[in-house]
Design a protein around this motif. Structure first.
Motif, short mmCIF file in Angstrom:
data_model
loop_
_atom_site.label_atom_id
_atom_site.label_comp_id
_atom_site.label_asym_id
_atom_site.label_seq_id
_atom_site.Cartn_x
_atom_site.Cartn_y
_atom_site.Cartn_z
N SER A 160 0.83 -1.20 0.00
CA SER A 160 0.00 0.00 0.00
C SER A 160 0.87 1.25 0.00
N ILE A 161 0.40 2.25 -0.71
CA ILE A 161 1.12 3.52 -0.76
C ILE A 161 0.75 4.44 0.40
N VAL A 162 -0.26 4.08 1.18
CA VAL A 162 -0.75 4.98 2.23
C VAL A 162 0.25 5.15 3.37
N PRO A 163 0.80 4.07 3.96
CA PRO A 163 1.73 4.30 5.07
C PRO A 163 3.10 4.74 4.59
N PRO A 164 3.77 5.63 5.33
CA PRO A 164 5.16 5.94 5.02
C PRO A 164 6.04 4.72 5.32
N ARG A 165 7.19 4.68 4.70
CA ARG A 165 8.10 3.54 4.82
C ARG A 165 9.51 4.01 5.17
N ARG A 166 10.37 3.05 5.50
CA ARG A 166 11.76 3.39 5.82
C ARG A 166 12.51 3.92 4.59
N VAL A 167 12.00 3.64 3.39
CA VAL A 167 12.61 4.16 2.15
C VAL A 167 11.87 5.39 1.64
N GLY A 168 11.03 5.98 2.47
CA GLY A 168 10.26 7.17 2.08
C GLY A 168 8.82 6.81 1.84
N GLY A 169 8.26 7.32 0.75
CA GLY A 169 6.86 7.06 0.45
C GLY A 169 5.99 8.21 0.88
N ASN A 170 4.86 7.90 1.48
CA ASN A 170 3.86 8.91 1.84
C ASN A 170 4.27 9.63 3.12
N LEU A 171 5.35 10.39 3.04
CA LEU A 171 5.91 11.05 4.21
C LEU A 171 5.08 12.24 4.67
N ASP A 172 4.49 12.97 3.73
CA ASP A 172 3.68 14.15 4.05
C ASP A 172 4.45 15.13 4.95
N ILE A 173 5.71 15.36 4.61
CA ILE A 173 6.53 16.34 5.32
C ILE A 173 6.51 17.64 4.51
N ARG A 174 5.87 18.67 5.04
CA ARG A 174 5.67 19.87 4.24
C ARG A 174 6.98 20.62 3.94
N ASP A 175 8.06 20.28 4.63
CA ASP A 175 9.32 20.95 4.38
C ASP A 175 10.12 20.31 3.25
N LEU A 176 9.56 19.30 2.59
CA LEU A 176 10.18 18.77 1.37
C LEU A 176 9.77 19.64 0.19
N ALA A 177 10.09 20.92 0.33
CA ALA A 177 9.72 21.96 -0.62
C ALA A 177 10.94 22.34 -1.45
N ALA A 178 10.77 23.31 -2.35
CA ALA A 178 11.86 23.72 -3.22
C ALA A 178 13.08 24.15 -2.41
N GLY A 179 14.23 23.64 -2.78
CA GLY A 179 15.48 23.96 -2.11
C GLY A 179 15.94 22.91 -1.12
N THR A 180 15.03 22.06 -0.67
CA THR A 180 15.38 21.00 0.28
C THR A 180 16.12 19.88 -0.44
N VAL A 181 17.05 19.24 0.26
CA VAL A 181 17.77 18.07 -0.24
C VAL A 181 17.39 16.88 0.63
N LEU A 182 16.85 15.86 0.00
CA LEU A 182 16.34 14.67 0.68
C LEU A 182 17.24 13.47 0.37
N TYR A 183 17.53 12.69 1.40
CA TYR A 183 18.31 11.46 1.24
C TYR A 183 17.42 10.26 1.56
N LEU A 184 17.38 9.29 0.64
CA LEU A 184 16.51 8.13 0.78
C LEU A 184 17.32 6.83 0.71
N PRO A 185 17.11 5.90 1.64
CA PRO A 185 17.81 4.62 1.57
C PRO A 185 17.41 3.84 0.31
N VAL A 186 18.37 3.12 -0.24
CA VAL A 186 18.15 2.26 -1.40
C VAL A 186 18.13 0.81 -0.93
N GLU A 187 17.08 0.06 -1.34
CA GLU A 187 16.97 -1.35 -0.94
C GLU A 187 16.98 -2.31 -2.12
#
Length: 319
Positions: A160-187
C-alpha cells in the motif's frame, strides 16, 4: 519550471502502491534532472468543479498515484539517493491553479468525530502563489511540496502507498519543498524512485488526512551516495521553514496525558472548538482548514507520566 530537463515523466507514467517488479519509466545516470508531471492524490477523480458527492464515490484503489519509477544506474542496496528538490509549478484547470481538501469518512485523526464527507475546493494563482482564499475571510499561505516521495521496498509484491516507509513514500513532510535536499535509503538495484501526491499547502500532521491536494509539475535532481548505510530518510532545508506562517503569531491549544495519540487528538479538537467559537465556523470546515496550515508539535516528552502536544494555528490566516 525546467526548460532543459534531462527527462520528463508524464502523468500517464504513474503507478499505485510500491512493487519492485514494476518496470522503470526511465533509466537515468546519477545527476539527472527530471520533470515529474504529478497528478493530484485522487488521480483525477476530483477536480475544480467537484462536489461532496464525488468524495462519497472515491475509488480508494486509485489514491496517491506516483510518477515513475526511475531506475538510477549504479544504485545498490546500502546506497542512498540524494534528491535535490528544484521547483514546483502548479497546473491550471478551468482558468486557475486549484486544489482540494476533503474529510473522508474513516480517515484522519478525528475520524470518529467527523463521520460525514466534506469537500473544499481551492483556487489560487499558479505564478504568484499568493495565499489561497478560504471562505470570505481566511487565506492560507502556500508552500508546494511532494507528499509522497520514495524508493521501492526490498520485500517483493505489492505494498500500500498509504503508510510511510523506511525508504520514504507517503511522508507528508511539508518541508520537502523547493530547495530541500532529501536522502533516501536504497533497498533494490536501481532504487526505483517515484514521486507524486503534490500539495499546495499542509500543516504538520495533516490532521484531517488531506492537505491542499493539487496537481503540479515537480523538477527533481537525482544523485547517488554510495554505501551511505542510511536507515531512514533525512533531509536538509535551505533556510527557515515557517516564515510563510509566522507573521502574525499563533493561536495554540494543547493536549496533555500519558498517550501521545490521545494528546494529539485533544490538541486538534481543542483548536477546532476554538475556531468554531471565535470564527463561527462549522466544525468540519475548521477541521479541514487546520489540516492545511496548523502544526501539531510534541512540546514535551520527558516529564513522565504525562506528555504535552501542542497545536499551532497561524493567526495570519484570518488577520
Amino acid at each position: 519550471m525546467c526548460q532543459n530537463c534531462d527527462y520528463t515523466i508524464h502523468g500517464a507514467q504513474h503507478h499505485f502502491g510500491w512493487d519492485n517488479s514494476i518496470a522503470p519509466a526511465e533509466r537515468v545516470e546519477p545527476g539527472a534532472q527530471i520533470a515529474f508531471h504529478c497528478m493530484d492524490s485522487s488521480a483525477g477523480q476530483l477536480g475544480p468543479s467537484s462536489t461532496v458527492k464525488d468524495v462519497e464515490t472515491l475509488d480508494f484503489g486509485k489514491i496517491n498515484p506516483v510518477s515513475g519509477p526511475i531506475y538510477v544506474e549504479g544504485a545498490e542496496p546500502g546506497d542512498a539517493l540524494k534528491i535535490t528538490i528544484d521547483s514546483f509549478a502548479p497546473r491550471e484547470a478551468e482558468g486557475s491553479a486549484w486544489g482540494w481538501t476533503a474529510n473522508i469518512p474513516g480517515f484522519g485523526l478525528l475520524a470518529d468525530q467527523f463521520t460525514d464527507p466534506a469537500l473544499t475546493i481551492w483556487k489560487y494563482d499558479a505564478k504568484t502563489l499568493q495565499p489561497a482564499l478560504f471562505g470570505e475571510h481566511g487565506q492560507v499561505p502556500l508552500k508546494p511540496f511532494c507528499g509522497t516521495i520514495g524508493n521501492a521496498l526490498a520485500e517483493p509484491g505489492a505494498h500500500s502507498i498509504v503508510p510511510p516507509r523506511r525508504v520514504g513514500g507517503n511522508l507528508d513532510i511539508r518541508d520537502l519543498a523547493a530547495g530541500t535536499v532529501l536522502y533516501l535509503p536504497v533497498e533494490v538495484a536501481g532504487a526505483l524512485f517515484s514521486a507524486g501526491d503534490t500539495h499546495a499547502a499542509q500543516g504538520d500532521g495533516e490532521v484531517c488526512g488531506t492537505a491542499i491536494e493539487s496537481p503540479m509539475d515537480a523538477v527533481l535532481t537525482i544523485d547517488l551516495v554510495k554505501d551511505a548505510q542510511l536507515k531512514f530518510p533525512r533531509f536538509v532545508t535551505p533556510g527557515p521553514v515557517t516564515r510563510h506562517l509566522d507573521a502574525k503569531g499563533y493561536e495554540v491549544t494543547t493536549g496533555i496525558g500519558p498517550d501521545l495519540m490521545t494528546a494529539s487528538r485533544d490538541a486538534v479538537a481543542g483548536m477546532v472548538d476554538h475556531l468554531c467559537a471565535t470564527r463561527q465556523m462549522a466544525a468540519v470546515d475548521a477541521y479541514m482548514l487546520v489540516s492545511t496550515c496548523g502544526d501539531l508539535r510534541i512540546s514535551e516528552i520527558v516529564d513522565q507520566p504525562n506528555w504535552v502536544v501542542s497545536f499551532y494555528f497561524p493567526r495570519c490566516v484570518f488577520e
